[in-house]
Each structure stands twice: as structure tokens, then as C-alpha cells.
Design a protein around this motif. Structure first.
Motif, PDB file in Angstrom:
ATOM      1  N   SER A  51      -0.045  -6.218   1.308  1.00  0.00           N
ATOM      2  CA  SER A  51       0.077  -7.613   0.890  1.00  0.00           C
ATOM      3  C   SER A  51       0.605  -8.464   2.036  1.00  0.00           C
ATOM      4  O   SER A  51       1.297  -7.985   2.927  1.00  0.00           O
ATOM      5  N   CYS A  68       8.688  -5.320  -6.676  1.00  0.00           N
ATOM      6  CA  CYS A  68       8.500  -4.283  -5.662  1.00  0.00           C
ATOM      7  C   CYS A  68       9.711  -3.349  -5.613  1.00  0.00           C
ATOM      8  O   CYS A  68       9.553  -2.132  -5.524  1.00  0.00           O
ATOM      9  N   HIS A  73       9.061   0.781  -4.305  1.00  0.00           N
ATOM     10  CA  HIS A  73       8.657   0.732  -2.898  1.00  0.00           C
ATOM     11  C   HIS A  73       9.620  -0.076  -2.038  1.00  0.00           C
ATOM     12  O   HIS A  73       9.738   0.163  -0.845  1.00  0.00           O
ATOM     13  N   ILE A  76       9.867  -5.516   0.063  1.00  0.00           N
ATOM     14  CA  ILE A  76      10.006  -6.961   0.244  1.00  0.00           C
ATOM     15  C   ILE A  76      11.464  -7.315   0.477  1.00  0.00           C
ATOM     16  O   ILE A  76      12.345  -6.904  -0.277  1.00  0.00           O
ATOM     17  N   ILE A  86       7.356  -9.342   3.698  1.00  0.00           N
ATOM     18  CA  ILE A  86       6.879  -7.977   3.472  1.00  0.00           C
ATOM     19  C   ILE A  86       7.258  -7.085   4.658  1.00  0.00           C
ATOM     20  O   ILE A  86       7.014  -7.444   5.806  1.00  0.00           O
ATOM     21  N   CYS A  91       5.003  -1.015   2.522  1.00  0.00           N
ATOM     22  CA  CYS A  91       4.065  -1.498   1.513  1.00  0.00           C
ATOM     23  C   CYS A  91       2.925  -0.491   1.324  1.00  0.00           C
ATOM     24  O   CYS A  91       2.316  -0.055   2.285  1.00  0.00           O
ATOM     25  N   VAL A  92       2.653  -0.139   0.064  1.00  0.00           N
ATOM     26  CA  VAL A  92       1.567   0.808  -0.229  1.00  0.00           C
ATOM     27  C   VAL A  92       0.335   0.101  -0.792  1.00  0.00           C
ATOM     28  O   VAL A  92      -0.628   0.751  -1.181  1.00  0.00           O
ATOM     29  N   GLY A  93       0.387  -1.225  -0.880  1.00  0.00           N
ATOM     30  CA  GLY A  93      -0.784  -1.963  -1.329  1.00  0.00           C
ATOM     31  C   GLY A  93      -1.054  -1.889  -2.819  1.00  0.00           C
ATOM     32  O   GLY A  93      -2.204  -2.001  -3.241  1.00  0.00           O
ATOM     33  N   CYS A  94      -0.001  -1.710  -3.608  1.00  0.00           N
ATOM     34  CA  CYS A  94      -0.206  -1.571  -5.058  1.00  0.00           C
ATOM     35  C   CYS A  94      -0.626  -2.896  -5.716  1.00  0.00           C
ATOM     36  O   CYS A  94      -1.217  -2.903  -6.787  1.00  0.00           O
ATOM     37  N   GLY A  95      -0.292  -4.021  -5.093  1.00  0.00           N
ATOM     38  CA  GLY A  95      -0.709  -5.319  -5.617  1.00  0.00           C
ATOM     39  C   GLY A  95       0.201  -5.908  -6.676  1.00  0.00           C
ATOM     40  O   GLY A  95      -0.076  -6.992  -7.197  1.00  0.00           O
ATOM     41  N   LEU A  96       1.297  -5.220  -7.017  1.00  0.00           N
ATOM     42  CA  LEU A  96       2.173  -5.721  -8.067  1.00  0.00           C
ATOM     43  C   LEU A  96       2.771  -7.084  -7.703  1.00  0.00           C
ATOM     44  O   LEU A  96       2.855  -7.985  -8.544  1.00  0.00           O
ATOM     45  N   CYS A  97       3.155  -7.258  -6.446  1.00  0.00           N
ATOM     46  CA  CYS A  97       3.726  -8.538  -6.023  1.00  0.00           C
ATOM     47  C   CYS A  97       2.715  -9.667  -6.206  1.00  0.00           C
ATOM     48  O   CYS A  97       3.056 -10.757  -6.659  1.00  0.00           O
TER      49      CYS A  97
HETATM   50  S1  SF4 Z   1       1.717  -4.508  -2.591  1.00  0.00           S
HETATM   51 FE1  SF4 Z   1       3.161  -3.254  -3.804  1.00  0.00          FE
HETATM   52  S2  SF4 Z   1       4.342  -2.110  -2.276  1.00  0.00           S
HETATM   53 FE2  SF4 Z   1       3.335  -3.799  -1.203  1.00  0.00          FE
HETATM   54  S3  SF4 Z   1       4.857  -5.436  -1.167  1.00  0.00           S
HETATM   55 FE3  SF4 Z   1       3.548  -5.765  -2.972  1.00  0.00          FE
HETATM   56  S4  SF4 Z   1       4.625  -4.735  -4.668  1.00  0.00           S
HETATM   57 FE4  SF4 Z   1       5.497  -3.979  -2.754  1.00  0.00          FE
END
Ligand code: SF4
Ligand code: SF4
Length: 113
Positions: A51, A68, A73, A76, A86, A91-97
């Protein structure tokens, strides 16, 4: 995390409809069926994403930071004025943010190169 415990009723309803559609009599019949498909995150067949926060749009609401951190993870940090930042190596790219951010276009998922 984003919707609170009321989401459990939606999950129960969705599961019930899924079981009906797939002709399963109970959740016990699907327990363990996905186990052969489980792999580590790095083995998932998709592009590696990270992200990126457009700091000029960030309002410092902390929603991404909390999501996050509570998601495990902790990628942030908060800069001055609570602007989110970030730490890409975590960051693992989960997209939650990206999902929780209330500002359109503030967080963008980018391919990791
Ligand atoms: S994509 Fe996931 S791991 Fe990366 S900053 Fe956002 S919440 Fe955190
Ligand atoms: S959720 Fe969006 S607006 Fe809120 S702190 Fe994070 S990047 Fe900024």
C-alpha cells in the motif's frame, strides 16, 4: 474489525445461504475441505502488492494505523500531525488499510517491484 460484532449475523446468514446453495446439510460437512489448498502468504499466486499513502490527502484519522496494528502486521507509523506512513518492509499487501480509509484515493495498492 471495521463493522464490529454485528457482522457476525451477516456471516451466519451468508454461510447458511452458501450451505443451501451447495447442498450441504451442516457446516460439519465442509470442515477441512480447504486444507489441501492452504499455502503460505508468499506462495499465493498473485502479484506482490504494497500500500501507498498519499500524504496530501491523509486526515490523520488513525483507522489504517489501528487496522494494520490489530491485524498483526504493524506496518503503519504516524508522522507529525498523525499523518500515516507505511513501513514497506513490513507491509504484506493485505489491503485492510485501503478498505478502512475514509478518504477516496488516499491509500492506493501498488505492485511491488
Ligand atoms: S496493506 Fe495490510 S500490511 Fe500493508 S499497510 Fe495496509 S493493512 Fe498494513
Ligand atoms: S485511514 Fe486514510 S485518512 Fe486515516 S490516517 Fe490512514 S491514510 Fe490517513
Amino acid at each position: 474489525m471495521h463493522y464490529g460484532f454485528r457482522v457476525i449475523n451477516d456471516l451466519r446468514s451468508g454461510l447458511s445461504h452458501y450451505l443451501d446453495d451447495m447442498k450441504f446439510a451442516s457446516p460439519n460437512e465442509i470442515i477441512g475441505k480447504a486444507l489441501p489448498s492452504i499455502v503460505s502468504h508468499d506462495q499465493l499466486p498473485r502479484k506482490r502488492m504494497r500500500s501507498q499513502i498519499h500524504k496530501d490527502l491523509c486526515i490523520g484519522c488513525d483507522l489504517c494505523y489501528v487496522a494494520c496494528r490489530d491485524g498483526g502486521h504493524n506496518a503503519i507509523d504516524r508522522l507529525e500531525n498523525r499523518i500515516a506512513h507505511i513501513e514497506w518492509e513490513r507491509c504484506v499487501g493485505c489491503g485492510l488499510c485501503n478498505f478502512v480509509c475514509p478518504v477516496d484515493g488516499c491509500i492506493e495498492m501498488m505492485e511491488w517491484k
